[in-house]
Motif scaffolding. Structure first.
Motif, short mmCIF file in Angstrom:
data_model
loop_
_atom_site.label_atom_id
_atom_site.label_comp_id
_atom_site.label_asym_id
_atom_site.label_seq_id
_atom_site.Cartn_x
_atom_site.Cartn_y
_atom_site.Cartn_z
N THR A 19 0.82 -1.21 0.00
CA THR A 19 0.00 0.00 0.00
C THR A 19 0.85 1.26 0.00
O THR A 19 0.43 2.29 -0.52
N ASP A 20 2.06 1.20 0.59
CA ASP A 20 2.95 2.36 0.57
C ASP A 20 3.36 2.70 -0.86
O ASP A 20 3.37 3.86 -1.26
N LEU A 21 3.68 1.68 -1.62
CA LEU A 21 4.07 1.89 -3.01
C LEU A 21 2.89 2.38 -3.85
O LEU A 21 3.03 3.29 -4.67
N VAL A 22 1.72 1.80 -3.61
CA VAL A 22 0.52 2.24 -4.33
C VAL A 22 0.22 3.70 -4.02
O VAL A 22 -0.12 4.50 -4.90
N GLU A 23 0.36 4.06 -2.75
CA GLU A 23 0.09 5.45 -2.34
C GLU A 23 1.06 6.42 -3.00
O GLU A 23 0.67 7.50 -3.44
N ALA A 24 2.34 6.03 -3.09
CA ALA A 24 3.34 6.89 -3.73
C ALA A 24 3.06 7.04 -5.22
O ALA A 24 3.13 8.14 -5.78
N TRP A 25 2.73 5.92 -5.91
CA TRP A 25 2.41 5.98 -7.34
C TRP A 25 1.14 6.82 -7.57
O TRP A 25 1.04 7.55 -8.55
N LEU A 26 0.18 6.70 -6.66
CA LEU A 26 -1.05 7.47 -6.77
C LEU A 26 -0.78 8.96 -6.65
O LEU A 26 -1.34 9.77 -7.39
N ALA A 27 0.09 9.33 -5.71
CA ALA A 27 0.45 10.74 -5.55
C ALA A 27 1.15 11.27 -6.80
O ALA A 27 0.90 12.39 -7.24
N LEU A 28 2.03 10.45 -7.39
CA LEU A 28 2.73 10.87 -8.61
C LEU A 28 1.75 11.03 -9.77
O LEU A 28 1.82 12.01 -10.53
N ALA A 29 0.82 10.08 -9.90
CA ALA A 29 -0.18 10.18 -10.97
C ALA A 29 -1.06 11.42 -10.80
O ALA A 29 -1.36 12.13 -11.77
N ALA A 30 -1.45 11.71 -9.55
CA ALA A 30 -2.26 12.90 -9.29
C ALA A 30 -1.48 14.17 -9.62
O ALA A 30 -2.04 15.12 -10.18
N LEU A 31 -0.19 14.18 -9.30
CA LEU A 31 0.66 15.34 -9.60
C LEU A 31 0.74 15.55 -11.11
O LEU A 31 0.59 16.67 -11.61
N LEU A 32 0.97 14.47 -11.86
CA LEU A 32 1.07 14.59 -13.31
C LEU A 32 -0.25 15.06 -13.93
O LEU A 32 -0.26 15.89 -14.84
N LEU A 33 -1.37 14.52 -13.44
CA LEU A 33 -2.68 14.93 -13.95
C LEU A 33 -2.93 16.41 -13.66
O LEU A 33 -3.48 17.13 -14.49
N THR A 34 -2.52 16.85 -12.47
CA THR A 34 -2.72 18.25 -12.10
C THR A 34 -1.87 19.17 -12.97
O THR A 34 -2.33 20.22 -13.42
N GLY A 166 -9.31 15.29 -4.93
CA GLY A 166 -10.37 14.64 -4.16
C GLY A 166 -10.39 13.14 -4.38
O GLY A 166 -10.56 12.36 -3.43
N GLY A 167 -10.19 12.70 -5.63
CA GLY A 167 -10.12 11.27 -5.92
C GLY A 167 -8.94 10.60 -5.24
O GLY A 167 -9.07 9.49 -4.69
N ARG A 168 -7.79 11.28 -5.27
CA ARG A 168 -6.60 10.72 -4.61
C ARG A 168 -6.84 10.57 -3.11
O ARG A 168 -6.54 9.52 -2.52
N ARG A 169 -7.40 11.60 -2.49
CA ARG A 169 -7.64 11.55 -1.05
C ARG A 169 -8.66 10.46 -0.70
O ARG A 169 -8.53 9.80 0.33
N MET A 170 -9.67 10.29 -1.54
CA MET A 170 -10.68 9.26 -1.29
C MET A 170 -10.06 7.86 -1.36
O MET A 170 -10.33 7.01 -0.50
N ILE A 171 -9.21 7.63 -2.37
CA ILE A 171 -8.57 6.32 -2.50
C ILE A 171 -7.64 6.06 -1.32
O ILE A 171 -7.63 4.97 -0.74
N VAL A 172 -6.85 7.07 -0.94
CA VAL A 172 -5.94 6.91 0.21
C VAL A 172 -6.74 6.66 1.48
O VAL A 172 -6.36 5.82 2.31
N TRP A 173 -7.84 7.37 1.66
CA TRP A 173 -8.68 7.18 2.85
C TRP A 173 -9.21 5.76 2.92
O TRP A 173 -9.20 5.14 3.99
#
Length: 201
Positions: A19-34, A166-173
């Motif tokens: 989950t740590d790796l998934v969370e890091a990849w998710l943050a990177l994907a959210a950053l790129l999308l933003t 918001g999607g990133r935070r929901m998935i992490v939550w």
């Protein structure tokens, strides 16, 4: 940057969970999308709004005409709020009975709004009319349309950024909730032996 640092930190860490790796990849994907998707979407929405609004400007200027009206008499009643899209929004408007000639040549007579400070019989002022001579709002100008289009583009970019975050935070939550649930299950399994002498030996 935090997402990249998180990926690098968890790259070969023995304490790393999936989950740590998934969370890091998710943050990177959210950053790129933003950084990439939000500006692109904002530009597309702004361009579409600009085309639509400029077409509306052209149509309104084609369908509406500025004609000269003549005051017949002032009508009673309170002053009318100014048009927010008018060039000078601080102009107070009075209601008057006026005569004007429609673009098709017909004579018109009826109530109208004027920015004349003290309208008297015979005073002249401009009114916008449609093709049939009916009084209408002044047409939208090109600069105002461009301003609205730019605001629409910025709004779309901000909305995209908010949805991504918001999607990133929901998935992490949800991941954190699942992690806590697994911890609770593990504690429940270990609970009956907790504190007993010789446990685990």
């Amino acid at each position: 940057m935090r997402a990249i640092r998180g990926l690098w930190r968890w790259r070969r860490n023995p304490l790393r969970r999936a989950t740590d790796l998934v969370e890091a990849w998710l943050a990177l994907a959210a950053l790129l999308l933003t950084v990439v998707a939000a500006p692109v979407l904002g530009s597309l929405v702004g361009a579409a709004a600009q085309n639509t609004l400029q077409e509306s400007v052209r149509q309104q200027h084609h369908d509406r005409s500025l004609v000269t009206a003549t005051v017949v008499r002032k009508l009673g009643g309170p002053l009318v709020e100014p048009d927010p899209d008018a060039t000078s929004a601080h102009d107070t408007r009075s209601r008057v009975l006026a005569d004007w000639t429609a673009p098709d040549g017909t004579h018109r007579h009826g109530p109208a709004l004027t920015t004349l400070q003290s309208p008297h019989k015979g005073d002249h002022f401009g009114v916008w009319t449609d093709r049939h001579g009916l009084i209408t709002a002044r047409p939208l100008d090109s600069a105002t349309a461009t301003t609205h289009a730019v605001l629409a583009g910025f709004g779309a970019a901000l909305l995209t950024t908010g949805l991504v975050e918001g999607g990133r935070r929901m998935i992490v939550w949800r991941m954190v909730r699942r992690r806590y649930a697994r911890w609770d299950q593990a504690w429940e399994r270990a609970g009956p032996d907790w504190g007993k002498a010789g446990t685990g030996s």
